[in-house]
Design an enzyme around this catalytic site. Sequence first.
Site, PDB file in Angstrom:
ATOM      1  N   TYR A 129      88.417  37.774  23.219  1.00 60.44           N
ATOM      2  CA  TYR A 129      89.235  38.888  23.688  1.00 60.44           C
ATOM      3  C   TYR A 129      90.421  38.357  24.491  1.00 60.44           C
ATOM      4  O   TYR A 129      90.341  38.158  25.706  1.00 60.44           O
ATOM      5  CB  TYR A 129      88.407  39.858  24.534  1.00 60.44           C
ATOM      6  CG  TYR A 129      87.125  40.335  23.867  1.00 60.44           C
ATOM      7  CD1 TYR A 129      86.952  40.272  22.482  1.00 60.44           C
ATOM      8  CD2 TYR A 129      86.077  40.855  24.623  1.00 60.44           C
ATOM      9  CE1 TYR A 129      85.780  40.700  21.885  1.00 60.44           C
ATOM     10  CE2 TYR A 129      84.910  41.296  24.023  1.00 60.44           C
ATOM     11  CZ  TYR A 129      84.763  41.210  22.650  1.00 60.44           C
ATOM     12  OH  TYR A 129      83.600  41.633  22.057  1.00 60.44           O
ATOM     13  N   PRO A 134      79.061  51.108  19.267  1.00 58.00           N
ATOM     14  CA  PRO A 134      77.908  52.013  19.294  1.00 58.00           C
ATOM     15  C   PRO A 134      78.251  53.456  18.941  1.00 58.00           C
ATOM     16  O   PRO A 134      77.350  54.256  18.678  1.00 58.00           O
ATOM     17  CB  PRO A 134      77.427  51.918  20.745  1.00 58.00           C
ATOM     18  CG  PRO A 134      78.664  51.582  21.518  1.00 58.00           C
ATOM     19  CD  PRO A 134      79.463  50.688  20.620  1.00 58.00           C
TER      20      PRO A 134
END
Length: 285
Positions: A56, A203
């Site tokens: 990231y 999710p």
Amino acid sequence: MTPHTFRIGGELDVRRLGFGAMRLPTEPGPDRENALAVARRAVELGVTLIDTAHLYGGGANEELLAEALHPYPEGLLITTKVGVARTGPGGEWKLDGRPAILREQVEQALRRLRLERIELLQLHRIDPDTPLADQLGTLRELQTEGLVGRIGLSEVTVAELDRAREIIDVVSVQNRYSLLDREHEPVLAACEAAGIAFLPWRPVAWGEAGAHAGIAAVAADLGATPTQVALAWLLDRSPVVLPIPGTARIEHLEENIAAAGLELTPAHRDRLDGLDLPGDGAPAD
């Protein structure tokens, strides 16, 4: 009653609904200032598990979290991932689990996160070009040296998990999994049987959850949002599931965290369990 906490590796107590920091902007300016505020708000709301990675921003996300939260409050676990590097053609990102790369990324993470030890380090992906024993052996050496506390994996199959457990003690697995994407159901089952934390990334299928009539109907019944229903289903699915939804907006963060208080009825659970799923799940990124 759904348990709200889990003990990773039998030692690290965390609240099961965590936060994925991947979406936080790191470039200087108003967006970065907002990102710092989101990270701080997550901790204010009781989040004790935050997920980041070298990938990231090449460590920029780790630096952002340290700026926002260091000195860290007691009980906060920041887990990071290594094993993807800019070592491809032209400096492109590629899977790279060579021992020197893993060690260098761990040392960088310790510096960026301002830590003396990473309590939970996860291998971002298994590098097919490096022997698994070399990759995991390096992480085990870092553990022996006291730089790493516990080791986890990401995007693995049941067979890969079994092979890894012959080499190291695996305490967590981070695979793509959601109410609408259950491709890794066998991996979740293996983790549950072994007491291994299962951290679903992505999710919530953003947009898709709200567009699905079955999810929308349960949300209407409960006076909740489809996103909250999707997260509540994950928390209800197994006590080893630790969702890490990510967002760069405080209002979405607050919506996500509120899902921990949503209790599904048996009828709602049955309806969600039996949803028609779109295809067999998207390929891993």
